[in-house]
Design a protein around this motif. Sequence first.
Motif, PDB file in Angstrom:
ATOM      1  N   PRO A  54       0.486  -1.303  -0.188  1.00  0.00           N
ATOM      2  CA  PRO A  54       0.047  -0.309   0.170  1.00  0.00           C
ATOM      3  C   PRO A  54       0.888   1.300  -0.027  1.00  0.00           C
ATOM      4  O   PRO A  54       1.925   1.053   0.917  1.00  0.00           O
ATOM      5  N   LYS A  55       0.335   2.332  -0.672  1.00  0.00           N
ATOM      6  CA  LYS A  55       1.408   3.684  -0.508  1.00  0.00           C
ATOM      7  C   LYS A  55       1.341   3.720   0.438  1.00  0.00           C
ATOM      8  O   LYS A  55       0.007   4.533   1.442  1.00  0.00           O
ATOM      9  N   PRO A  56       2.410   4.652   0.810  1.00  0.00           N
ATOM     10  CA  PRO A  56       2.406   5.269   2.118  1.00  0.00           C
ATOM     11  C   PRO A  56       1.578   6.411   1.996  1.00  0.00           C
ATOM     12  O   PRO A  56       1.400   7.442   0.880  1.00  0.00           O
ATOM     13  N   ALA A  57       0.939   7.199   3.113  1.00  0.00           N
ATOM     14  CA  ALA A  57      -0.024   7.833   3.556  1.00  0.00           C
ATOM     15  C   ALA A  57       1.418   9.246   3.089  1.00  0.00           C
ATOM     16  O   ALA A  57       0.820  10.120   2.783  1.00  0.00           O
ATOM     17  N   GLN A  58       2.317   9.887   2.834  1.00  0.00           N
ATOM     18  CA  GLN A  58       3.401  10.801   3.163  1.00  0.00           C
ATOM     19  C   GLN A  58       3.723  10.313   1.320  1.00  0.00           C
ATOM     20  O   GLN A  58       3.366   9.251   0.264  1.00  0.00           O
ATOM     21  N   ASN A  59       4.181  11.872   0.923  1.00  0.00           N
ATOM     22  CA  ASN A  59       4.646  11.944  -0.150  1.00  0.00           C
ATOM     23  C   ASN A  59       5.974  10.573  -0.633  1.00  0.00           C
ATOM     24  O   ASN A  59       7.014  10.891  -0.150  1.00  0.00           O
ATOM     25  N   ILE A  60       5.514   9.965  -1.578  1.00  0.00           N
ATOM     26  CA  ILE A  60       6.383   9.089  -2.187  1.00  0.00           C
ATOM     27  C   ILE A  60       7.953   9.875  -2.285  1.00  0.00           C
ATOM     28  O   ILE A  60       9.097   9.039  -2.306  1.00  0.00           O
ATOM     29  N   GLU A  61       7.919  10.522  -2.516  1.00  0.00           N
ATOM     30  CA  GLU A  61       9.355  11.610  -2.850  1.00  0.00           C
ATOM     31  C   GLU A  61      10.027  11.813  -2.301  1.00  0.00           C
ATOM     32  O   GLU A  61      11.390  12.152  -2.231  1.00  0.00           O
ATOM     33  N   ALA A  62       9.269  11.522   0.024  1.00  0.00           N
ATOM     34  CA  ALA A  62      10.524  11.735   0.738  1.00  0.00           C
ATOM     35  C   ALA A  62      11.134  10.380   1.077  1.00  0.00           C
ATOM     36  O   ALA A  62      12.259  10.787   2.197  1.00  0.00           O
ATOM     37  N   ARG A 107      -3.900  -9.083  -7.766  1.00  0.00           N
ATOM     38  CA  ARG A 107      -3.679  -7.576  -8.175  1.00  0.00           C
ATOM     39  C   ARG A 107      -4.292  -6.675  -8.311  1.00  0.00           C
ATOM     40  O   ARG A 107      -4.297  -5.737  -7.324  1.00  0.00           O
ATOM     41  N   GLN A 108      -5.134  -7.002  -9.075  1.00  0.00           N
ATOM     42  CA  GLN A 108      -6.081  -5.997  -9.863  1.00  0.00           C
ATOM     43  C   GLN A 108      -6.648  -5.665  -8.623  1.00  0.00           C
ATOM     44  O   GLN A 108      -6.968  -5.125  -8.878  1.00  0.00           O
ATOM     45  N   GLU A 109      -7.543  -6.535  -8.501  1.00  0.00           N
ATOM     46  CA  GLU A 109      -8.297  -6.527  -7.183  1.00  0.00           C
ATOM     47  C   GLU A 109      -8.056  -5.517  -5.658  1.00  0.00           C
ATOM     48  O   GLU A 109      -9.071  -4.180  -5.091  1.00  0.00           O
ATOM     49  N   LYS A 110      -6.218  -5.765  -5.691  1.00  0.00           N
ATOM     50  CA  LYS A 110      -5.674  -4.936  -4.532  1.00  0.00           C
ATOM     51  C   LYS A 110      -5.463  -3.552  -5.120  1.00  0.00           C
ATOM     52  O   LYS A 110      -5.945  -2.430  -4.150  1.00  0.00           O
ATOM     53  N   ALA A 111      -4.642  -3.384  -6.104  1.00  0.00           N
ATOM     54  CA  ALA A 111      -5.388  -2.367  -6.843  1.00  0.00           C
ATOM     55  C   ALA A 111      -6.053  -1.361  -6.660  1.00  0.00           C
ATOM     56  O   ALA A 111      -6.132  -0.146  -6.441  1.00  0.00           O
ATOM     57  N   ARG A 112      -7.715  -1.755  -7.428  1.00  0.00           N
ATOM     58  CA  ARG A 112      -8.440  -1.150  -6.945  1.00  0.00           C
ATOM     59  C   ARG A 112      -8.989  -0.144  -5.863  1.00  0.00           C
ATOM     60  O   ARG A 112      -9.990   0.186  -4.923  1.00  0.00           O
ATOM     61  N   ASN A 113      -8.793  -1.248  -4.841  1.00  0.00           N
ATOM     62  CA  ASN A 113      -9.531  -1.145  -3.423  1.00  0.00           C
ATOM     63  C   ASN A 113      -8.516   0.321  -2.952  1.00  0.00           C
ATOM     64  O   ASN A 113      -9.147   0.714  -2.298  1.00  0.00           O
ATOM     65  N   GLU A 114      -7.162   0.415  -2.503  1.00  0.00           N
ATOM     66  CA  GLU A 114      -6.063   1.036  -2.408  1.00  0.00           C
ATOM     67  C   GLU A 114      -4.881   1.180  -3.515  1.00  0.00           C
ATOM     68  O   GLU A 114      -4.699   0.446  -4.282  1.00  0.00           O
TER      69      GLU A 114
END
Length: 131
Positions: A54-62, A107-114
Amino acid sequence: MNSNLPGKLLKRKLLELNSALFFAENDSLFKLPNHLDTEMELNDDGDEIRFAIPKPAQNIEAFDKEFPVRMEFFKKGIAYRLKIQGKGLIIEDAAELEKWFAASPARQEKARNEPMIMVKVEVKYVDYTGN
């Protein structure tokens, strides 16, 4: 302990275990959170592992784009464990991420949810413990 397992054997063992705890071991202010991964892809030589978290809440550039990684592979009822150390890389290429998700309906289902990001681990050291 064996730090030089042949690629095909390593790949077979990793796929048999098929669950790993991921730890980013950098000392940065922002580091990726620990994560249990059960959906991963390995190259034929077993020296590269790809998975999405899952993508972290912070900006990925950090976050550091390269960082030390430890992964611990295990499965209940299997008499061995694998610990891997290597270099982690955050993959931001949208086409590569899309291709990875397209390979599996789960994987597609996971990507749809978050929102997700891909992490590639270059395997540098393997510790095999067990029979």
